[in-house]
Motif scaffolding. Structure first.
Motif, PDB file in Angstrom:
ATOM      1  N   LEU A 236      11.079 -10.000 -36.221  1.00 50.20           N
ATOM      2  CA  LEU A 236      11.498 -11.312 -35.742  1.00 50.20           C
ATOM      3  C   LEU A 236      10.344 -12.304 -35.831  1.00 50.20           C
ATOM      4  CD1 LEU A 236      13.505 -13.179 -34.146  1.00 50.20           C
ATOM      5  CD2 LEU A 236      12.439 -12.237 -32.059  1.00 50.20           C
ATOM      6  N   SER A 237      10.630 -13.443 -36.457  1.00 49.13           N
ATOM      7  CA  SER A 237       9.672 -14.544 -36.487  1.00 49.13           C
ATOM      8  C   SER A 237      10.143 -15.602 -35.493  1.00 49.13           C
ATOM      9  CB  SER A 237       9.597 -15.135 -37.905  1.00 49.13           C
ATOM     10  OG  SER A 237       8.765 -16.276 -37.919  1.00 49.13           O
ATOM     11  N   THR A 238       9.285 -15.927 -34.516  1.00 46.47           N
ATOM     12  CA  THR A 238       9.664 -16.864 -33.462  1.00 46.47           C
ATOM     13  C   THR A 238       8.422 -17.520 -32.858  1.00 46.47           C
ATOM     14  OG1 THR A 238      10.689 -17.061 -31.265  1.00 46.47           O
ATOM     15  CG2 THR A 238       9.673 -14.951 -31.805  1.00 46.47           C
ATOM     16  N   PRO A 239       8.536 -18.789 -32.399  1.00 51.29           N
ATOM     17  CA  PRO A 239       7.421 -19.412 -31.686  1.00 51.29           C
ATOM     18  C   PRO A 239       7.378 -18.974 -30.222  1.00 51.29           C
ATOM     19  CG  PRO A 239       9.207 -20.968 -31.910  1.00 51.29           C
ATOM     20  CD  PRO A 239       9.619 -19.742 -32.664  1.00 51.29           C
ATOM     21  N   ASP A 240       8.329 -18.124 -29.818  1.00 48.64           N
ATOM     22  CA  ASP A 240       8.410 -17.676 -28.428  1.00 48.64           C
ATOM     23  C   ASP A 240       8.287 -16.147 -28.346  1.00 48.64           C
ATOM     24  OD1 ASP A 240       9.144 -20.395 -27.674  1.00 48.64           O
ATOM     25  OD2 ASP A 240      11.135 -19.908 -28.514  1.00 48.64           O
ATOM     26  N   ALA A 260       2.141 -12.022 -36.769  1.00 45.90           N
ATOM     27  CA  ALA A 260       2.905 -13.203 -36.373  1.00 45.90           C
ATOM     28  C   ALA A 260       4.343 -12.857 -36.003  1.00 45.90           C
ATOM     29  CB  ALA A 260       2.905 -14.217 -37.520  1.00 45.90           C
ATOM     30  N   GLU A 261       4.694 -11.591 -36.050  1.00 44.73           N
ATOM     31  CA  GLU A 261       6.070 -11.178 -35.793  1.00 44.73           C
ATOM     32  C   GLU A 261       6.182 -10.350 -34.515  1.00 44.73           C
ATOM     33  OE1 GLU A 261       8.240 -10.746 -40.107  1.00 44.73           O
ATOM     34  OE2 GLU A 261       7.067  -9.027 -39.406  1.00 44.73           O
ATOM     35  N   VAL A 279      19.096 -15.599 -28.535  1.00 41.09           N
ATOM     36  CA  VAL A 279      19.476 -17.007 -28.364  1.00 41.09           C
ATOM     37  C   VAL A 279      19.858 -17.292 -26.914  1.00 41.09           C
ATOM     38  CG1 VAL A 279      21.146 -18.778 -29.029  1.00 41.09           C
ATOM     39  CG2 VAL A 279      20.179 -17.246 -30.770  1.00 41.09           C
ATOM     40  N   ALA A 280      20.588 -16.379 -26.286  1.00 43.43           N
ATOM     41  CA  ALA A 280      20.992 -16.556 -24.886  1.00 43.43           C
ATOM     42  C   ALA A 280      19.795 -16.593 -23.963  1.00 43.43           C
ATOM     43  CB  ALA A 280      21.946 -15.438 -24.477  1.00 43.43           C
ATOM     44  N   ALA A 281      18.702 -15.923 -24.365  1.00 42.38           N
ATOM     45  CA  ALA A 281      17.481 -15.917 -23.558  1.00 42.38           C
ATOM     46  C   ALA A 281      16.591 -17.117 -23.865  1.00 42.38           C
ATOM     47  CB  ALA A 281      16.708 -14.613 -23.792  1.00 42.38           C
ATOM     48  N   GLY A 282      17.047 -18.025 -24.720  1.00 45.19           N
ATOM     49  CA  GLY A 282      16.277 -19.223 -25.036  1.00 45.19           C
ATOM     50  C   GLY A 282      15.216 -19.003 -26.089  1.00 45.19           C
ATOM     51  N   VAL A 283      15.273 -17.889 -26.807  1.00 47.80           N
ATOM     52  CA  VAL A 283      14.285 -17.610 -27.848  1.00 47.80           C
ATOM     53  C   VAL A 283      14.664 -18.384 -29.111  1.00 47.80           C
ATOM     54  CG1 VAL A 283      13.260 -15.817 -29.310  1.00 47.80           C
ATOM     55  CG2 VAL A 283      13.818 -15.316 -26.911  1.00 47.80           C
TER      56      VAL A 283
END
Length: 311
Positions: A236-240, A260-261, A279-283
């Motif tokens: 998973l690539s994410t800023p969170d 970075a993952e 997505v439901a967790a705001g990620v």
């Protein structure tokens, strides 16, 4: 015999001098498939083939080829089977064509009137037409291997049994045999290919079975053998990343940072089911991919041994 099977065994076993070479084997080879029989050297592949062809009597269990019991119906079944087992043996002082003529003349069911034509077609099919008149003692190992396949093709066959058919072949010869095997299956034959070369099984076969120390440890289509696996991983690539780790941990996974993952073993979970959780967790999800366990990794896990992966 189960419908649609060209080869079936039930509890097949062979014991040599107090040692089990093959134990409780239950093979199921679909008709029309290219079936890879895979395992490290010494895993019982050749012994199994010799039992299937009636060359060795089993100690236990039973085998059926083309809907007939073996070896009881060998005389009726074997004319429909072409085989190359443990490398070809030819008279070195004779040419390739003369060797095939000699072998064909020993077949009581072969028509001598069509012998020359059939030999020419078989040699052409394996790419040996130019060497037909050359003495076999001057053949390379790969050429002898192809001549052995030509011998198996002298008459139409419903089942081809090939033991290490690419042994000794250069890359071009290997590609030619691979194309030949696929063509035989396209023509309606079942092709049973024994090999310790994982790359060849992956590129040639529709189904496979894996042997280890005389026992069958897996069989099915290649896709079935590949997975899904508990070792498949979500990337998973994410800023969170911290929020993603918390969300995935809450979903029962064990995520961690990898550069970075965020990476997590899927443990059989589907990626598409995890994205809504994130997505439901705001990620914020920039990208997601699944790293599948390779066929090589799966077979090593099944057998405890590595495979040759280069041809």
């Amino acid at each position: 015999m189960s419908a649609g099977l060209a080869v079936e065994t039930d509890g097949l076993g062979k014991r040599f001098r107090g040692r089990d070479a093959v134990t409780d084997l239950a093979l199921a080879v679909p008709a029309g498939s290219v079936f890879g029989f895979l395992g490290p050297n010494g895993s019982g592949k050749t012994t199994t083939i010799r039992m299937l062809l009636g060359l060795v009597s089993p100690t236990s269990g039973s085998a059926r080829l083309l809907d007939a019991p073996m070896p009881d119906r060998a005389a009726a079944v074997l004319p429909r089977v072409g085989a190359l087992v443990e490398g070809p043996g030819f008279a070195g002082y004779l040419s390739g064509a003369a060797n095939l003529a000699r072998l064909d003349s020993a077949d009581p069911l072969a028509d001598p009137r069509t012998r020359r034509r059939r030999i020419g077609e078989a040699l052409d099919r394996v790419g040996l037409s130019a060497a037909a008149g050359k003495r076999v003692k001057a053949y390379s190992l790969g050429m002898k291997q192809r001549l052995g396949i030509a011998n198996a093709l002298l008459r139409p066959r419903d089942l081809l049994v090939l033991d290490e058919p690419t042994n000794g072949l250069d890359p071009q010869g290997t590609r030619e045999v691979r194309t030949l095997v696929r063509g035989l299956a396209d023509d309606g034959a079942t092709v049973f290919v024994s090999s310790h070369l994982l790359a060849e099984i992956e590129q040639m076969c529709t189904h496979a079975a894996v042997m280890r120390a005389g026992r069958l440890v897996a069989q099915g289509t290649l896709d079935e053998l590949r997975g899904p696996s508990a070792d498949d991983r979500l990337h998973l690539s994410t800023p969170d990343p911290e929020a993603a780790i918390a969300a995935l941990a809450g979903a029962g996974l064990e995520p961690s940072r990898a550069g970075a993952e965020v990476v997590a073993p899927l443990r059989g979970r589907a990626v598409e089911d995890l994205v809504p959780v994130l997505v439901a967790a705001g990620v914020r999800v920039r990208g997601v991919r699944m790293a599948e366990t390779s066929l090589e990794e799966r077979f090593v896990a099944l057998t405890g041994e590595g495979f040759d992966v280069e041809s």
